[in-house]
Design a protein around this motif. Structure first.
Motif, PDB file in Angstrom:
ATOM      1  N   PHE A 151       0.575  -0.958   0.270  1.00 26.02           N
ATOM      2  CA  PHE A 151      -0.074   0.016  -0.096  1.00 26.02           C
ATOM      3  C   PHE A 151       0.827   1.417  -0.077  1.00 26.02           C
ATOM      4  O   PHE A 151       0.733   2.347  -0.737  1.00 26.02           O
ATOM      5  CB  PHE A 151      -0.889  -0.035   0.931  1.00 26.02           C
ATOM      6  N   VAL A 152       1.819   1.517   0.824  1.00 24.87           N
ATOM      7  CA  VAL A 152       2.563   2.543   1.124  1.00 24.87           C
ATOM      8  C   VAL A 152       3.601   2.770  -0.186  1.00 24.87           C
ATOM      9  O   VAL A 152       3.661   3.665  -0.819  1.00 24.87           O
ATOM     10  CB  VAL A 152       3.518   2.688   2.186  1.00 24.87           C
ATOM     11  N   ARG A 153       4.174   1.491  -0.591  1.00 26.44           N
ATOM     12  CA  ARG A 153       5.218   1.585  -1.783  1.00 26.44           C
ATOM     13  C   ARG A 153       4.629   1.958  -2.967  1.00 26.44           C
ATOM     14  O   ARG A 153       5.393   2.664  -3.647  1.00 26.44           O
ATOM     15  CB  ARG A 153       5.941   0.277  -1.680  1.00 26.44           C
ATOM     16  N   PRO A 154       3.517   1.586  -3.599  1.00 21.31           N
ATOM     17  CA  PRO A 154       2.866   1.797  -4.754  1.00 21.31           C
ATOM     18  C   PRO A 154       2.689   3.366  -4.871  1.00 21.31           C
ATOM     19  O   PRO A 154       2.919   3.908  -6.016  1.00 21.31           O
ATOM     20  CB  PRO A 154       1.536   0.949  -4.896  1.00 21.31           C
ATOM     21  N   ILE A 155       2.451   3.842  -3.805  1.00 22.32           N
ATOM     22  CA  ILE A 155       1.941   5.392  -3.757  1.00 22.32           C
ATOM     23  C   ILE A 155       3.364   6.056  -3.648  1.00 22.32           C
ATOM     24  O   ILE A 155       3.460   7.107  -4.447  1.00 22.32           O
ATOM     25  CB  ILE A 155       1.187   5.767  -2.588  1.00 22.32           C
ATOM     26  N   SER A 156       4.234   5.752  -2.911  1.00 18.89           N
ATOM     27  CA  SER A 156       5.567   6.429  -2.863  1.00 18.89           C
ATOM     28  C   SER A 156       6.108   6.596  -4.194  1.00 18.89           C
ATOM     29  O   SER A 156       7.063   7.085  -4.278  1.00 18.89           O
ATOM     30  CB  SER A 156       6.233   5.753  -1.658  1.00 18.89           C
ATOM     31  N   LYS A 157       6.214   5.208  -4.659  1.00 18.31           N
ATOM     32  CA  LYS A 157       6.720   4.937  -6.115  1.00 18.31           C
ATOM     33  C   LYS A 157       6.213   6.282  -7.043  1.00 18.31           C
ATOM     34  O   LYS A 157       7.270   6.687  -7.827  1.00 18.31           O
ATOM     35  CB  LYS A 157       6.337   3.600  -6.614  1.00 18.31           C
ATOM     36  N   VAL A 158       5.037   6.654  -6.847  1.00 21.24           N
ATOM     37  CA  VAL A 158       4.585   7.587  -8.058  1.00 21.24           C
ATOM     38  C   VAL A 158       4.955   9.028  -7.079  1.00 21.24           C
ATOM     39  O   VAL A 158       5.456   9.852  -8.152  1.00 21.24           O
ATOM     40  CB  VAL A 158       3.081   7.551  -8.237  1.00 21.24           C
ATOM     41  N   PRO A 202       9.519   9.259  -5.832  1.00 22.27           N
ATOM     42  CA  PRO A 202      10.677   8.397  -6.492  1.00 22.27           C
ATOM     43  C   PRO A 202      11.916   8.806  -6.203  1.00 22.27           C
ATOM     44  O   PRO A 202      12.892   8.231  -5.935  1.00 22.27           O
ATOM     45  CB  PRO A 202      10.524   8.550  -8.145  1.00 22.27           C
ATOM     46  N   GLU A 203      12.356  10.172  -5.966  1.00 16.14           N
ATOM     47  CA  GLU A 203      13.579  10.700  -5.747  1.00 16.14           C
ATOM     48  C   GLU A 203      14.330  10.395  -4.236  1.00 16.14           C
ATOM     49  O   GLU A 203      15.331  10.818  -4.147  1.00 16.14           O
ATOM     50  CB  GLU A 203      13.487  12.333  -5.921  1.00 16.14           C
ATOM     51  N   VAL A 204      13.154  10.082  -3.449  1.00 19.51           N
ATOM     52  CA  VAL A 204      14.039   9.575  -2.150  1.00 19.51           C
ATOM     53  C   VAL A 204      13.891   8.000  -1.901  1.00 19.51           C
ATOM     54  O   VAL A 204      13.690   7.497  -0.998  1.00 19.51           O
ATOM     55  CB  VAL A 204      13.157  10.324  -0.941  1.00 19.51           C
ATOM     56  N   GLY A 205      13.794   7.310  -2.931  1.00 18.63           N
ATOM     57  CA  GLY A 205      13.785   5.759  -2.951  1.00 18.63           C
ATOM     58  C   GLY A 205      12.419   5.274  -2.498  1.00 18.63           C
ATOM     59  O   GLY A 205      11.918   4.213  -2.127  1.00 18.63           O
ATOM     60  N   GLY A 206      11.309   6.089  -2.942  1.00 17.53           N
ATOM     61  CA  GLY A 206      10.037   5.536  -2.714  1.00 17.53           C
ATOM     62  C   GLY A 206       9.590   4.114  -3.384  1.00 17.53           C
ATOM     63  O   GLY A 206       8.906   3.687  -2.794  1.00 17.53           O
TER      64      GLY A 206
END
Ligand SMILES: O=C(O)CCC(=O)C(=O)O
Ligand SMILES: [Fe+2]
Length: 301
Positions: A136-143, A146-150
């Motif tokens: 849940f957190v990683r898919p959102i953070s990827k978008v 991305p510049e902090v390792g999301g």
């Protein structure tokens, strides 16, 4: 102390600390009886509101934006947890704290800033919270980050913080030991306790001032989540009445941490690095312009 002695001592201290923490967790897990077993495995349909589940399963920037607000750059807010899940988690935390008191067990607090609260990973919720980060957190953070390792978040620190009478009052200005932080309000009833944000900064600029557009205050609502970079400076104002309990998931990326070691002078996610870069560009354009004008003046003279 010679280099090798220092190195070995440093290494052994780290090793014993990990070992002690492992024993500490083992002791809790083999003695503590969970109250709500359904919390210990991931059940999206009973944990999350339907709009959140739909946005995650669609897994596009558009679907995330459809349920999120970005009231200040880099701060995302959305409805996330079902009231029933919040109540179960609150009663589990209460049950754990009662056990700690009855057993006169000395617990480790979530971090150096809080005198109250509990580390959820320490009493069996680590696997469930790992699934929360992965699915849940990683898919959102990827978008959005991305510049902090999301997209490479691979470990977490999961805990609750507690404010109110006989608990912590407020939380000072700080950055988290995380790349991305999920902060969800579990309840109960309270007033005050707003989060205040003051812009994202790298180590070098962590104490610099804020630009007016970086100043943002957020009022917690039960079930509501805030997602932000760990380096986004923030704090929590005093909870003036009632009790406020929040679930925090500090998500980390070992890949980002490794890469950061080699990239010292400029961080494209730091508000101040970006401001300095823009200022350098503005100055160099202005000086190129005045040089051109000077040459033009000379040739027409
Ligand atoms: O009290 C809050 O909601 C914020 C807690 C927080 O920032 C933290 O634990 O890192
Ligand atoms: Fe924080």
């Amino acid at each position: 102390m010679g280099f090798w002695n220092f190195f070995i001592t440093f290494f052994l201290n780290g090793f014993y600390q990990v070992q002690r923490h492992r024993e500490y967790r083992q002791k809790i897990i083999s003695n503590y009886q969970p109250l709500n077993r359904e919390l210990y495995a991931m059940h999206p349909s009973t944990f999350f509101v339907p709009s959140f589940i739909k946005a995650i399963s669609d897994n596009t920037e558009e679907s995330f934006r459809s349920i999120m607000s970005e009231p200040s750059p880099g701060v995302f807010t959305f409805e996330m947890l079902q009231p029933q899940f919040c109540n179960l988690l609150l009663s589990e935390v209460e049950n754990f704290e009662k056990w700690v008191n009855d057993a006169k067990f000395r617990i480790m607090r979530p971090n150096t800033m809080n005198k109250y609260g509990a580390v959820l990973d320490d009493f069996g919720l680590e696997t469930m919270l790992d699934k929360l980060m992965d699915g849940f957190v990683r898919p959102i953070s990827k978008v959005f980050f991305p510049e902090v390792g999301g997209s490479t978040l691979d470990s977490h620190h999961g805990f609750v913080v507690e404010y109110g009478k006989d608990r912590d009052v407020d939380l000072g200005f700080h950055v988290d030991d995380s790349e991305v932080t999920l902060n969800v309000c579990l309840g109960k009833q309270f007033s005050g306790g707003e989060l205040f944000f003051r812009g994202t900064r790298c180590d070098k600029h962590v104490n610099t001032g804020s630009q007016s557009e970086e100043i943002f205050d957020y009022s917690h609502v039960p079930g509501g989540a805030v997602l932000h970079r760990g380096r986004h400076r923030h704090g929590a104002r005093a909870t003036t009445s009632g009790h406020r309990i929040n679930l925090l998931l500090w998500c980390r990326s070992s890949v980002f941490r490794e890469m950061k070691k080699y990239q010292k002078d400029f961080s494209n996610w730091c508000g101040e690095c970006l401001r300095e870069k823009k200022e350098r560009q503005r100055l160099s354009i202005a000086s190129a312009k005045s040089e051109l004008l000077r040459k033009d003046g000379e040739s027409t003279a």
